[in-house]
Scaffold this motif. Sequence first.
Motif, PDB file in Angstrom:
ATOM      1  N   CYS A   1     -11.189 -18.762  11.006  1.00  0.00           N
ATOM      2  CA  CYS A   1      -9.924 -18.356  11.592  1.00  0.00           C
ATOM      3  C   CYS A   1      -8.795 -18.872  10.715  1.00  0.00           C
ATOM      4  O   CYS A   1      -8.780 -20.032  10.352  1.00  0.00           O
ATOM      5  CB  CYS A   1      -9.874 -18.971  12.989  1.00  0.00           C
ATOM      6  SG  CYS A   1      -8.364 -18.721  13.850  1.00  0.00           S
ATOM      7  N   CYS A   2      -7.866 -18.001  10.353  1.00  0.00           N
ATOM      8  CA  CYS A   2      -6.727 -18.443   9.547  1.00  0.00           C
ATOM      9  C   CYS A   2      -5.702 -19.103  10.464  1.00  0.00           C
ATOM     10  O   CYS A   2      -5.812 -19.030  11.673  1.00  0.00           O
ATOM     11  CB  CYS A   2      -6.119 -17.251   8.819  1.00  0.00           C
ATOM     12  SG  CYS A   2      -5.060 -16.263   9.873  1.00  0.00           S
ATOM     13  N   PRO A   3      -4.673 -19.728   9.916  1.00  0.00           N
ATOM     14  CA  PRO A   3      -3.695 -20.411  10.785  1.00  0.00           C
ATOM     15  C   PRO A   3      -2.899 -19.452  11.662  1.00  0.00           C
ATOM     16  O   PRO A   3      -2.386 -19.846  12.715  1.00  0.00           O
ATOM     17  CB  PRO A   3      -2.768 -21.122   9.796  1.00  0.00           C
ATOM     18  CG  PRO A   3      -3.531 -21.203   8.520  1.00  0.00           C
ATOM     19  CD  PRO A   3      -4.426 -20.004   8.490  1.00  0.00           C
ATOM     20  N   GLY A   4      -2.783 -18.174  11.257  1.00  0.00           N
ATOM     21  CA  GLY A   4      -2.145 -17.169  12.103  1.00  0.00           C
ATOM     22  C   GLY A   4      -0.719 -17.506  12.509  1.00  0.00           C
ATOM     23  O   GLY A   4      -0.034 -18.294  11.866  1.00  0.00           O
TER      24      GLY A   4
ATOM     25  N   LEU B   1       3.580 -15.187   7.593  1.00  0.00           N
ATOM     26  CA  LEU B   1       3.216 -13.797   7.348  1.00  0.00           C
ATOM     27  C   LEU B   1       2.471 -13.167   8.526  1.00  0.00           C
ATOM     28  O   LEU B   1       2.243 -11.969   8.562  1.00  0.00           O
ATOM     29  CB  LEU B   1       2.326 -13.704   6.105  1.00  0.00           C
ATOM     30  CG  LEU B   1       2.954 -14.253   4.818  1.00  0.00           C
ATOM     31  CD1 LEU B   1       1.916 -14.313   3.707  1.00  0.00           C
ATOM     32  CD2 LEU B   1       4.132 -13.404   4.394  1.00  0.00           C
ATOM     33  N   ALA B   2       2.103 -13.980   9.496  1.00  0.00           N
ATOM     34  CA  ALA B   2       1.200 -13.508  10.544  1.00  0.00           C
ATOM     35  C   ALA B   2       1.823 -12.440  11.426  1.00  0.00           C
ATOM     36  O   ALA B   2       3.016 -12.461  11.708  1.00  0.00           O
ATOM     37  CB  ALA B   2       0.767 -14.692  11.402  1.00  0.00           C
ATOM     38  N   ASN B   3       0.996 -11.490  11.854  1.00  0.00           N
ATOM     39  CA  ASN B   3       1.386 -10.517  12.865  1.00  0.00           C
ATOM     40  C   ASN B   3       1.020 -11.002  14.252  1.00  0.00           C
ATOM     41  O   ASN B   3       1.568 -10.556  15.244  1.00  0.00           O
ATOM     42  CB  ASN B   3       0.639  -9.195  12.660  1.00  0.00           C
ATOM     43  CG  ASN B   3       1.107  -8.483  11.416  1.00  0.00           C
ATOM     44  OD1 ASN B   3       2.294  -8.484  11.121  1.00  0.00           O
ATOM     45  ND2 ASN B   3       0.170  -7.911  10.691  1.00  0.00           N
TER      46      ASN B   3
ATOM     47  N   SER C   1      -8.350 -12.938  11.016  1.00  0.00           N
ATOM     48  CA  SER C   1      -7.145 -13.135  10.210  1.00  0.00           C
ATOM     49  C   SER C   1      -5.925 -12.710  11.010  1.00  0.00           C
ATOM     50  O   SER C   1      -5.984 -11.742  11.760  1.00  0.00           O
ATOM     51  CB  SER C   1      -7.180 -12.291   8.938  1.00  0.00           C
ATOM     52  OG  SER C   1      -8.332 -12.548   8.187  1.00  0.00           O
ATOM     53  N   GLY C   2      -4.830 -13.387  10.779  1.00  0.00           N
ATOM     54  CA  GLY C   2      -3.598 -13.072  11.490  1.00  0.00           C
ATOM     55  C   GLY C   2      -2.804 -11.923  10.873  1.00  0.00           C
ATOM     56  O   GLY C   2      -1.838 -11.444  11.447  1.00  0.00           O
ATOM     57  N   CYS C   3      -3.204 -11.489   9.672  1.00  0.00           N
ATOM     58  CA  CYS C   3      -2.552 -10.326   9.067  1.00  0.00           C
ATOM     59  C   CYS C   3      -3.455  -9.756   7.981  1.00  0.00           C
ATOM     60  O   CYS C   3      -4.482 -10.328   7.640  1.00  0.00           O
ATOM     61  CB  CYS C   3      -1.171 -10.673   8.506  1.00  0.00           C
ATOM     62  SG  CYS C   3      -1.224 -11.506   6.917  1.00  0.00           S
TER      63      CYS C   3
ATOM     64  N   GLY D   1      -5.755 -11.299   5.074  1.00  0.00           N
ATOM     65  CA  GLY D   1      -7.181 -11.532   5.244  1.00  0.00           C
ATOM     66  C   GLY D   1      -7.668 -12.916   4.857  1.00  0.00           C
ATOM     67  O   GLY D   1      -8.810 -13.067   4.431  1.00  0.00           O
ATOM     68  N   CYS D   2      -6.824 -13.936   5.023  1.00  0.00           N
ATOM     69  CA  CYS D   2      -7.268 -15.295   4.681  1.00  0.00           C
ATOM     70  C   CYS D   2      -8.464 -15.703   5.529  1.00  0.00           C
ATOM     71  O   CYS D   2      -9.220 -16.591   5.156  1.00  0.00           O
ATOM     72  CB  CYS D   2      -6.152 -16.308   4.879  1.00  0.00           C
ATOM     73  SG  CYS D   2      -4.683 -15.884   3.953  1.00  0.00           S
ATOM     74  N   GLY D   3      -8.623 -15.084   6.694  1.00  0.00           N
ATOM     75  CA  GLY D   3      -9.759 -15.405   7.545  1.00  0.00           C
ATOM     76  C   GLY D   3     -10.980 -14.548   7.237  1.00  0.00           C
ATOM     77  O   GLY D   3     -11.970 -14.603   7.953  1.00  0.00           O
ATOM     78  N   HIS D   4     -10.915 -13.759   6.164  1.00  0.00           N
ATOM     79  CA  HIS D   4     -12.064 -12.977   5.685  1.00  0.00           C
ATOM     80  C   HIS D   4     -12.613 -12.017   6.740  1.00  0.00           C
ATOM     81  O   HIS D   4     -13.810 -11.763   6.794  1.00  0.00           O
ATOM     82  CB  HIS D   4     -13.212 -13.892   5.230  1.00  0.00           C
ATOM     83  CG  HIS D   4     -12.832 -14.801   4.102  1.00  0.00           C
ATOM     84  ND1 HIS D   4     -13.686 -15.730   3.564  1.00  0.00           N
ATOM     85  CD2 HIS D   4     -11.664 -14.929   3.421  1.00  0.00           C
ATOM     86  CE1 HIS D   4     -13.080 -16.386   2.596  1.00  0.00           C
ATOM     87  NE2 HIS D   4     -11.845 -15.927   2.483  1.00  0.00           N
TER      88      HIS D   4
HETATM   89  S1  SF4 Z   1      -4.310 -13.928   7.049  1.00  0.00           S
HETATM   90 FE1  SF4 Z   1      -2.120 -13.610   7.191  1.00  0.00          FE
HETATM   91  S2  SF4 Z   1      -1.571 -14.813   8.973  1.00  0.00           S
HETATM   92 FE2  SF4 Z   1      -3.526 -15.567   8.353  1.00  0.00          FE
HETATM   93  S3  SF4 Z   1      -3.059 -17.284   6.981  1.00  0.00           S
HETATM   94 FE3  SF4 Z   1      -3.348 -15.452   5.720  1.00  0.00          FE
HETATM   95  S4  SF4 Z   1      -1.299 -14.700   5.418  1.00  0.00           S
HETATM   96 FE4  SF4 Z   1      -1.203 -16.090   7.173  1.00  0.00          FE
END
Ligand code: SF4
Lengths: 167, 563
Positions: free
Chosen positions: B418-421, B427-429, B460-462, B465-468
Amino acid sequence: MRTLIRNGRIETDDYVWLSDDAELPANGKFIVSLTRWQQQRESLAMDALCVGVNVPNTVDISTVIDDLRGQPLIALSFPSFADGRAYSQARLLRDRHQYTGEIRATGNAVVLDQLAMLQCCGFTSFALRDDQNPLHCLDALRPIDLAYQPVDTHASLVSTLRRAAAA
Amino acid sequence: MYQYDEYDQKLVDQRVEQFRDQTRRFLAGELPEEEFRMLRLRNGLYIQRFAPMLRVAIPYGLLSSRQLRMLAHIARTYDKGYGHITTRQNIQYNWPKLEQVPDILADMASVQMHAIQTSGNCIRNITSDHLAGVARDELVDPRPYCELTRQWSTFHPEFNWLPRKFKFAFSSSTNDRAATRVHDVGVHIVRNADGELGYSIYVGGGLGRMPMIGHLIREFLPEAQLLSYLEAILRVYNRLGRRDNIHRARIKVLVKATGPAKFAELVEQEWAQILASPQAAELEFTPDDLARMKAHFAAHPHRTDAVNDAGFDKAQQNDSAFAAFVRRNVREHRVDGYKAVFVSLKAPGIAPGDITAEQMELVADLAERYSFGELRATHDQNLVLADVAQGDLYDLWQALRGAGLATPNIGLLTDMICCPGLDFCSLANAGSIGVAQDINDRFDSLDHLYDVGEIKLKMSGCMNGCGHHTVGHIGILGVDKKGEEWYQVTLGGSAENDVSLGDRTGPSFSRDQIADAVQTIVEVYLSERSDEEETFLQCYRRVGMAPFKARLYVEAEEEELAA
Ligand code: SF4
């Protein structure tokens, strides 16, 4: 006029930038665009003229080097702070094609924080961006003494030092 | 593990002072904000939603106890007492103060750590297998090659201003645990038919808004020639990669535009010229270079009698909680009598990957006591103590359990990435941590979790795709719909040998629906699977999207009718 650092000194720029539509003077030192160079090669090759050529950062150096090898200066450009294409061009000119003339960095990346890397890659003169403090920049150009990559021939290469120490 | 010599230390120390000067000039108004931004990014410093975020490099995920204690010290002194392990085996701090960052970097340099090139359009931290050196299916330890590549890529003067960020991953095992096919460059260490070591090179994989699987551009590269070849790839990319559109700037877009065959040809041409240059000899590894680097990663002095311990089996018989931990969080080791132990950072109620300063100190102590003073961060956001004698496992487990670090859920649904979102990232949505929590609540019964088995849920929060999410068996992507948080779901992704990108289920789900949707997906799997052996991914690949879609959207419609 922009401050020029060359050969580790602040120097007055002896070249004049000649726009493509400016009339060709009878003598002097000029920097012309690659396009003008290619179109007017013969008249630019006059003995009384000393001509440097400004090569855009989208040009493949290997396609122009034969044409430019005899010129005393090649200017490479950095249209923005983060556009690093001319780093590769400079290395190719210097390392691969053994160009020995002046390689000049111009544009928005010619600032304190990039000078050392520019120097590593083979640039020998730097047309500082207008907002730069020339003395601070001069200081930043102290040669790098240590490097991980065999790029700058002046820096000691870490792997070479290690190989020597282990021998 | 690798120890800095005087040269590494000097280069890192110089970098700290350079950044201190840049920070001072920025604060004094002498450095334009946009330029300072790019310089600080190259030193790991983002400015995000609430505060700066500092991303510290953990090269190929490997840490010493001493380094982990320093990370705890930094968390406590400069942050709010915790850190967050990322999907690139790094650690992030969410609350440092800009003015203090040079001091943090100086503290880190004192234990041979840094934040160099953890962000920005340059070569990033190199990731690898978290079981490197201990895995049974490994050909050779990939870490010496990672470290050699790390040094080559650090401060490379030609490649600090690339079109976009650039990520390497290394793997040397039958099972790819480093997601190499979704990296800009994936390096597989292999042996050719003549028994020589070398590399297969994959290029142009990546996640984010245009997920792609990397292409094999060189089947076998001799062991000594790695750096010249990588230099050729980077030079082609630096020259030809697009710079007019940030979303089209990754190397995958270039590879797609030229076609993999043509791209390979460009690299081969460039490489041939590098090999003919005076630098070629300096880029080439000598047998001594390799031997010296490999010596840094020599196997630990394992006890030969460790395998004789009988207490381990007995403890499992007597204590079912311990047995569950062993089943889920312990992996085989190449040395009999030793095990690799996963420290779960996915306890219920905790944001995935978060670890407190106290937990760091405890793990540092435990690593010293039980695992030769080393540990690893995984790209699944957990930690691994990789060299534990089986006779020590019960004590280790109790110590971990006491600190909330022994949740027996590795590889299960609640071991999600899970990314920080929205909670931290500008940047998160949409939020991801809250959703993770909801899903955790649904599946809090461990028996149920075990029954469900291996599912990789990635969120990922946007689109970045940091959360793959694209390679999650179940992927969840936060999207913004008229200012509301919605979630798109994909099924069937994988980052392992059977690499694939997930398929969209259909329209996205609201914040209220998303945990239900995950539950529905799991229920469909349980009813569709041929037997208990068939994993979620196998099942999905067999039955396809239809049964999932049917249940997911029927339920959504019914709800809407009822509302
Ligand atoms: S996926 Fe988007 S919301 Fe999540 S850490 Fe990366 S940039 Fe931020």
